[in-house]
Motif scaffolding. Structure first.
Motif, PDB file in Angstrom:
ATOM      1  N   UNK A 142      -9.142  -6.616 -13.752  1.00 30.84           N
ATOM      2  CA  UNK A 142      -8.337  -5.751 -14.615  1.00 30.84           C
ATOM      3  C   UNK A 142      -9.174  -4.564 -15.069  1.00 30.84           C
ATOM      4  N   UNK A 143     -10.427  -4.843 -15.445  1.00 32.53           N
ATOM      5  CA  UNK A 143     -11.347  -3.772 -15.849  1.00 32.53           C
ATOM      6  C   UNK A 143     -11.580  -2.811 -14.686  1.00 32.53           C
ATOM      7  N   UNK A 144     -11.785  -3.364 -13.500  1.00 34.72           N
ATOM      8  CA  UNK A 144     -12.012  -2.512 -12.332  1.00 34.72           C
ATOM      9  C   UNK A 144     -10.835  -1.576 -12.093  1.00 34.72           C
ATOM     10  N   UNK A 145      -9.616  -2.136 -12.124  1.00 34.27           N
ATOM     11  CA  UNK A 145      -8.428  -1.326 -11.875  1.00 34.27           C
ATOM     12  C   UNK A 145      -8.246  -0.263 -12.953  1.00 34.27           C
ATOM     13  N   UNK A 150       0.839  -1.202   0.000  1.00 32.99           N
ATOM     14  CA  UNK A 150       0.000   0.000   0.000  1.00 32.99           C
ATOM     15  C   UNK A 150       0.873   1.250   0.000  1.00 32.99           C
ATOM     16  N   UNK A 151       0.525   2.166  -0.846  1.00 35.56           N
ATOM     17  CA  UNK A 151       1.292   3.404  -0.918  1.00 35.56           C
ATOM     18  C   UNK A 151       0.487   4.428  -1.683  1.00 35.56           C
ATOM     19  N   UNK A 152       0.237   4.136  -2.968  1.00 40.31           N
ATOM     20  CA  UNK A 152      -0.511   5.059  -3.794  1.00 40.31           C
ATOM     21  C   UNK A 152      -2.001   4.972  -3.589  1.00 40.31           C
ATOM     22  N   UNK A 153      -2.472   3.946  -2.883  1.00 42.34           N
ATOM     23  CA  UNK A 153      -3.907   3.791  -2.691  1.00 42.34           C
ATOM     24  C   UNK A 153      -4.258   4.069  -1.238  1.00 42.34           C
ATOM     25  N   UNK A 154      -5.531   4.328  -1.006  1.00 46.22           N
ATOM     26  CA  UNK A 154      -5.996   4.600   0.356  1.00 46.22           C
ATOM     27  C   UNK A 154      -6.267   3.267   1.049  1.00 46.22           C
ATOM     28  N   UNK A 155      -5.256   2.726   1.713  1.00 44.75           N
ATOM     29  CA  UNK A 155      -5.400   1.442   2.383  1.00 44.75           C
ATOM     30  C   UNK A 155      -6.085   1.645   3.718  1.00 44.75           C
ATOM     31  N   UNK A 156      -7.082   0.825   3.974  1.00 42.08           N
ATOM     32  CA  UNK A 156      -7.833   0.907   5.214  1.00 42.08           C
ATOM     33  C   UNK A 156      -7.922  -0.499   5.800  1.00 42.08           C
ATOM     34  N   UNK A 157      -7.357  -0.740   6.989  1.00 43.93           N
ATOM     35  CA  UNK A 157      -7.356  -2.095   7.557  1.00 43.93           C
ATOM     36  C   UNK A 157      -8.749  -2.698   7.673  1.00 43.93           C
ATOM     37  N   UNK A 158      -9.729  -1.913   8.159  1.00 43.49           N
ATOM     38  CA  UNK A 158     -11.079  -2.443   8.288  1.00 43.49           C
ATOM     39  C   UNK A 158     -11.663  -2.754   6.912  1.00 43.49           C
ATOM     40  N   UNK A 159     -11.384  -1.913   5.936  1.00 40.65           N
ATOM     41  CA  UNK A 159     -11.858  -2.168   4.587  1.00 40.65           C
ATOM     42  C   UNK A 159     -11.287  -3.460   4.031  1.00 40.65           C
ATOM     43  N   UNK A 190      -7.605   6.608  -9.142  1.00 37.79           N
ATOM     44  CA  UNK A 190      -6.908   5.719  -8.229  1.00 37.79           C
ATOM     45  C   UNK A 190      -5.625   5.199  -8.877  1.00 37.79           C
ATOM     46  N   UNK A 191      -4.749   4.653  -8.043  1.00 41.19           N
ATOM     47  CA  UNK A 191      -3.514   4.075  -8.560  1.00 41.19           C
ATOM     48  C   UNK A 191      -3.052   2.957  -7.644  1.00 41.19           C
ATOM     49  N   UNK A 192      -2.336   2.007  -8.222  1.00 41.32           N
ATOM     50  CA  UNK A 192      -1.739   0.912  -7.476  1.00 41.32           C
ATOM     51  C   UNK A 192      -0.221   1.033  -7.549  1.00 41.32           C
ATOM     52  N   UNK A 193       0.458   0.660  -6.478  1.00 42.38           N
ATOM     53  CA  UNK A 193       1.918   0.703  -6.483  1.00 42.38           C
ATOM     54  C   UNK A 193       2.448  -0.453  -7.343  1.00 42.38           C
ATOM     55  N   UNK A 194       3.700  -0.359  -7.808  1.00 36.88           N
ATOM     56  CA  UNK A 194       4.279  -1.469  -8.576  1.00 36.88           C
ATOM     57  C   UNK A 194       4.244  -2.802  -7.813  1.00 36.88           C
TER      58      UNK A 194
END
Length: 326
Positions: free
Chosen positions: A262-265, A153-162, A274-278
């Motif tokens: 893949x479509x969702x991302x 997690x880095x570029x995305x809003x990571x939420x432990x409960x989520x 939104x973005x995902x880290x490498x």
């Protein structure tokens, strides 16, 4: 045509988390979203059965293998079908859209898509399938991939409960599929879908009454996104998968379904920013690859002796025929 239909279905399913985010932005509550989604889908599918009575008939059994089918009364089959929606699907969808309130759609999609591997592990544990070296490698890849998704997690809003809700959704969906496997070949797909949707709508309706009701005084944009979820990401997605499944078979359809996250991302990046880290992209690739490997093994395997054929369990196909989650 069969592959195109399966990919269209995956695209419609994959867009659901995006529609959900846009509905939330328009002021739609999760309770209203779920109640409208399942109620509208049940009505539309019920109308299809009235217009086309032929959809009430079961098609050929595509499971293959020599797995015995336990006898079951018609009443019990119908009760299980309704219970799948009232308990399983209603719970899974509630967890999914609760997680969607707390975390990015792209990360949620990757976590949710651990369910095919969970289904395989559960099927092996229950004696419905065998743990082969190929499945062992796929399971290891999926486990490592999931850890990378969570730890990167880095570029995305990571939420432990989520994340916890997302995993709970995947676990619930795994149980839903395993139970659905006991009735999915006993009812026509659209009939089963109507019963599941009706059961889910009933549970959510009762919950709404017990909690003071659901606010359906929504603006035009809210209703547009709700319609997209119910029509495109539920009814159209399910029916196009059925049509694709009929033309390609369960294994190919299951492999093509990996296009969904893949479509969702991709949509989350284009529409929601939104973005995902490498590291997370690498983890997601491992998870999706493990799902494809599990299904490719079935596609390539052939056994001319039906008495020696290994019992089959198709997580992707059962997912579709019992209607999609999220």
């Amino acid at each position: 045509m069969g592959a195109a239909l399966c990919l269209l279905s995956a695209a419609c399913f994959g867009a659901m988390a995006i529609f959900g985010k846009l509905a939330y932005d328009a002021g739609v509550s999760p309770a209203a979203l779920l109640l409208v989604r399942f109620s509208l889908a049940a009505v539309l599918l019920g109308m299809m059965l009235l217009v086309r009575p032929g959809l009430r008939r079961r098609g050929p059994d595509l499971r293959g293998g020599d797995r015995p089918v336990r006898p079951m009364t018609r009443g019990r089959v119908l009760a299980i079908a309704v219970g799948l929606g009232a308990i399983g699907y209603a719970t899974q969808a509630s967890l999914f859209f609760s997680a969607l309130e707390l975390m990015d759609a792209s990360l949620l999609a990757l976590i949710l898509y651990t369910y095919p591997v969970m289904v395989t592990v559960a099927a092996v544990s229950l004696g419905r399938d065998r743990l082969t070296p190929t499945r062992g490698v796929a399971l290891a890849a999926a486990t490592v991939g999931t850890l990378l998704v969570l730890l990167g997690a880095g570029g995305v809003s990571f939420h432990p409960l989520g994340a916890l809700l997302a995993f709970a959704s995947a676990i619930t969906y795994t149980g839903y599929i395993l139970v659905a496997d006991t009735v999915v070949h006993r009812l026509a797909p659209v009939v089963l879908s109507v019963l599941v949707m009706t059961g889910a709508a009933g549970t959510l309706g009762v919950r709404a009454l017990l909690t003071g009701g659901v606010d359906l005084d929504l603006g035009a944009s809210g209703w547009v996104w709700l319609a997209c979820i119910a029509v495109l990401s539920t009814v159209v997605a399910m029916l196009t998968f059925f049509a694709g499944l009929e033309r390609t078979g369960p294994s190919t359809a299951a492999i093509l379904s990996t296009f969904e996250p893949v479509v969702t991302a991709a949509l989350a990046t284009l529409i929601l920013g939104e973005s995902l880290t490498p590291v997370q992209l690498l983890g997601g690739t491992l998870v999706l690859s493990s799902v494809a490997v599990l299904q490719l093994r079935r596609t390539r395997r052939s056994d001319p002796d039906p008495d020696r054929a290994e019992p089959e369990f198709h997580p992707g196909r059962e997912r579709a025929v019992a209607t999609h989650n999220s």
